[in-house]
Motif scaffolding. Structure first.
Motif, PDB file in Angstrom:
ATOM      1  N   VAL A  59      -8.978   5.883   7.813  1.00 40.46           N
ATOM      2  CA  VAL A  59      -7.658   5.228   7.691  1.00 40.46           C
ATOM      3  C   VAL A  59      -7.802   3.739   8.029  1.00 40.46           C
ATOM      4  CG1 VAL A  59      -5.285   5.144   8.576  1.00 40.46           C
ATOM      5  CG2 VAL A  59      -6.393   7.361   8.203  1.00 40.46           C
TER       6      VAL A  59
ATOM      7  N   LEU B 143       0.859  -1.192   0.000  1.00 39.06           N
ATOM      8  CA  LEU B 143       0.000   0.000   0.000  1.00 39.06           C
ATOM      9  C   LEU B 143       0.892   1.238   0.000  1.00 39.06           C
ATOM     10  CD1 LEU B 143      -2.945   1.246   0.511  1.00 39.06           C
ATOM     11  CD2 LEU B 143      -2.217   1.379   2.883  1.00 39.06           C
TER      12      LEU B 143
ATOM     13  N   THR C  69      -3.438   5.141  -1.820  1.00 41.12           N
ATOM     14  CA  THR C  69      -4.429   6.124  -1.406  1.00 41.12           C
ATOM     15  C   THR C  69      -4.128   7.441  -2.112  1.00 41.12           C
ATOM     16  OG1 THR C  69      -3.229   7.143   0.447  1.00 41.12           O
ATOM     17  CG2 THR C  69      -4.419   5.095   0.922  1.00 41.12           C
ATOM     18  N   ARG C  70      -5.189   8.206  -2.328  1.00 40.99           N
ATOM     19  CA  ARG C  70      -5.032   9.543  -2.911  1.00 40.99           C
ATOM     20  C   ARG C  70      -6.040  10.473  -2.253  1.00 40.99           C
ATOM     21  NH1 ARG C  70      -9.289  10.922  -6.544  1.00 40.99           N
ATOM     22  NH2 ARG C  70     -10.533   9.095  -7.086  1.00 40.99           N
TER      23      ARG C  70
ATOM     24  N   CYS D 115      -1.227  -1.094  -4.283  1.00 45.47           N
ATOM     25  CA  CYS D 115      -2.494  -0.387  -4.154  1.00 45.47           C
ATOM     26  C   CYS D 115      -2.129   0.935  -3.468  1.00 45.47           C
ATOM     27  CB  CYS D 115      -3.499  -1.193  -3.339  1.00 45.47           C
ATOM     28  SG  CYS D 115      -2.972  -1.565  -1.666  1.00 45.47           S
TER      29      CYS D 115
ATOM     30  N   SER E  23      -7.870  -3.106   2.193  1.00 47.25           N
ATOM     31  CA  SER E  23      -6.752  -3.402   1.278  1.00 47.25           C
ATOM     32  C   SER E  23      -5.857  -4.542   1.783  1.00 47.25           C
ATOM     33  CB  SER E  23      -5.914  -2.147   1.027  1.00 47.25           C
ATOM     34  OG  SER E  23      -5.472  -1.609   2.241  1.00 47.25           O
TER      35      SER E  23
ATOM     36  N   VAL F  66      -9.572   1.774   5.204  1.00 47.15           N
ATOM     37  CA  VAL F  66      -8.727   1.484   4.032  1.00 47.15           C
ATOM     38  C   VAL F  66      -7.786   0.316   4.337  1.00 47.15           C
ATOM     39  CG1 VAL F  66      -6.816   2.384   2.632  1.00 47.15           C
ATOM     40  CG2 VAL F  66      -8.869   3.770   2.990  1.00 47.15           C
TER      41      VAL F  66
ATOM     42  N   ILE G  46      -7.121   1.984  -5.833  1.00 46.41           N
ATOM     43  CA  ILE G  46      -6.768   3.254  -5.173  1.00 46.41           C
ATOM     44  C   ILE G  46      -7.948   3.735  -4.332  1.00 46.41           C
ATOM     45  CG2 ILE G  46      -6.046   5.663  -5.480  1.00 46.41           C
ATOM     46  CD1 ILE G  46      -4.667   4.862  -8.043  1.00 46.41           C
ATOM     47  N   HIS G  47      -7.689   4.004  -3.073  1.00 40.36           N
ATOM     48  CA  HIS G  47      -8.728   4.457  -2.143  1.00 40.36           C
ATOM     49  C   HIS G  47      -8.589   5.960  -1.929  1.00 40.36           C
ATOM     50  CE1 HIS G  47      -9.445   0.247  -0.710  1.00 40.36           C
ATOM     51  NE2 HIS G  47      -8.201   0.125  -1.159  1.00 40.36           N
ATOM     52  N   VAL G  48      -9.717   6.660  -1.938  1.00 42.91           N
ATOM     53  CA  VAL G  48      -9.678   8.084  -1.590  1.00 42.91           C
ATOM     54  C   VAL G  48      -9.555   8.166  -0.068  1.00 42.91           C
ATOM     55  CG1 VAL G  48     -11.039  10.209  -1.526  1.00 42.91           C
ATOM     56  CG2 VAL G  48     -11.001   8.808  -3.598  1.00 42.91           C
ATOM     57  N   LEU G  49      -8.541   8.882   0.405  1.00 41.47           N
ATOM     58  CA  LEU G  49      -8.317   8.917   1.851  1.00 41.47           C
ATOM     59  C   LEU G  49      -7.704  10.241   2.291  1.00 41.47           C
ATOM     60  CD1 LEU G  49      -8.214   7.404   4.607  1.00 41.47           C
ATOM     61  CD2 LEU G  49      -5.874   6.745   4.031  1.00 41.47           C
TER      62      LEU G  49
ATOM     63  N   THR H 166       0.755   5.127   0.387  1.00 37.87           N
ATOM     64  CA  THR H 166      -0.080   6.299   0.673  1.00 37.87           C
ATOM     65  C   THR H 166       0.438   7.436  -0.211  1.00 37.87           C
ATOM     66  OG1 THR H 166       1.301   7.150   2.460  1.00 37.87           O
ATOM     67  CG2 THR H 166      -0.418   5.568   3.090  1.00 37.87           C
TER      68      THR H 166
END
Ligand code: GDD
Length: 319
Positions: free
Chosen positions: A57, A4, A30-31, A28, A64, A60, A46-49, A6
């Motif tokens: 947090v 992951l 986060t954005r 994978c 993931s 996610v 991609i997770h919106v975070l 970030t």
């Protein structure tokens, strides 16, 4: 490994994801909401975070289930940290606490790479150069103080909870796609605009006397990948070129790559409240532990950044 990242859509995140995929990993990331996803990451998870949101947090991490986490997401501008120190700490320190707490709650014990900064060393004298990892930290701006706090938290969680955390102090790095708030793309963007006749041929600059240990982002992400695979838990590593370049020298190299006659003038608005005069790292530890060494010559990096602005307007995240 499933890794992951970030801040995967940021400048370094894009390079790191491609480097890790080439090495056979699954990535994978986060954005932030509204952040553009580059074409090559279109099929990536991609997770919106927003890292300041504790519950998000945790969600996610549960969704993931990474085997490792590379924590790049940060407010990364020293200049901005003077203007908004609270937001810098909110993201870089409180955000990290949420991340560490979320990982602590997982059943597995994923490896974590915490990306800190050479700015943590702060004011150093010429005799203290090159800086080894055991050198004291005397941060000289709000961003640097936050990165030092981040590292202290990393040590604390590694010792108190046995978490698998590696801490990195990254020296300055640049490359195509870096935002023009940073010095090399800032100069390159304006030189390219002058070549196209879009602005007068006078380059306003800040403090050219500072010396920094600059490298190419493509070397740096290769080092992060090697640390994820071979770094030792609980250790801090410098990563950089081990070479000092004054900003004046880097500017002269860029100016030598254009046929335009460009005047250089000092702009007081570009000076910072305090700028550490010299930062050069000792990179023997990372080389000893992983075999990593920087490979890309400085002129190649500078030429690639300038060429990117000439041809593509250096759009961040595109590369
Ligand atoms: N941006 C900019 N524009 N910087 C200038 C200029 C100018 O016109 N003229 C001189 N400088 C000087 C700055 O004062 C600073 O000392 C140096 O160029 C480098 O500035 P930046 O590229 O903005 O980077 P930084 O050193 O503040 O921070 C970067 O490196 C750190 C590692 O040492 C960032 O990438 C940080 O996130 C990173 O931790």
């Amino acid at each position: 490994m499933k890794i992951l990242i970030t801040g995967i859509c940021g400048f370094v995140g894009g390079y790191l994801s491609r480097c890790l995929v080439r090495a056979g990993h699954v990535v994978c990331g986060t954005r932030l909401e509204g952040e553009r996803v580059p074409d090559f990451l279109r099929d990536t998870e991609i997770h919106v975070l927003d890292l300041t949101q504790k519950d998000a947090v945790g969600d996610v991490l549960r969704e993931s289930e990474p085997d490792a986490v590379c924590h790049l997401a940060a407010q990364s501008s020293v200049a901005l940290s003077w203007r908004d120190p609270a937001q810098t700490w909110e993201v870089n320190v409180i955000g990290l606490i949420h991340l560490l707490e979320g990982i602590r709650a997982m059943d597995s014990n994923p490896r974590i790479l915490l990306i800190g900064s050479s700015e943590e060393y702060g004011k150093v004298t010429p005799e203290e150069i090159p800086l080894r990892e055991d050198h004291s930290l005397r941060p000289g701006n709000p961003y640097a103080a936050g990165k030092a706090a981040q590292e202290m938290l990393g040590r604390l969680y590694a010792e108190a909870y046995g978490m698998d955390i590696i801490m990195v102090r990254a020296f300055n790095h640049t490359g195509p796609g870096q935002a023009p708030t940073f010095v090399i793309p800032d100069f390159a963007k304006r030189i390219a605009a002058m070549e196209k006749g879009q602005m007068p041929k006078e380059l306003l600059v800040g403090n050219l006397e500072v010396v920094r240990d600059f490298s190419d982002v493509r070397d740096i992400v290769r080092g992060y990948a090697m640390l994820l695979e071979q770094g030792r838990a609980g250790e801090v590593y410098n990563i950089g070129s081990g070479q000092g370049y004054s900003i004046r020298d880097l500017l002269q190299r860029l100016l030598a790559m254009t046929v335009e006659a460009i005047a250089v003038s000092r702009d007081p608005a570009r000076m910072r409240p305090s700028d550490v005069p010299v930062l050069i790292g000792d990179i023997r530890k990372i080389t000893d532990h992983t075999g990593w060494k920087p490979e890309i010559p400085m002129d190649t990096t500078l030429r690639d950044v300038l060429e990117d602005w000439r041809q593509n307007d250096g759009l961040p995240g595109r590369k």
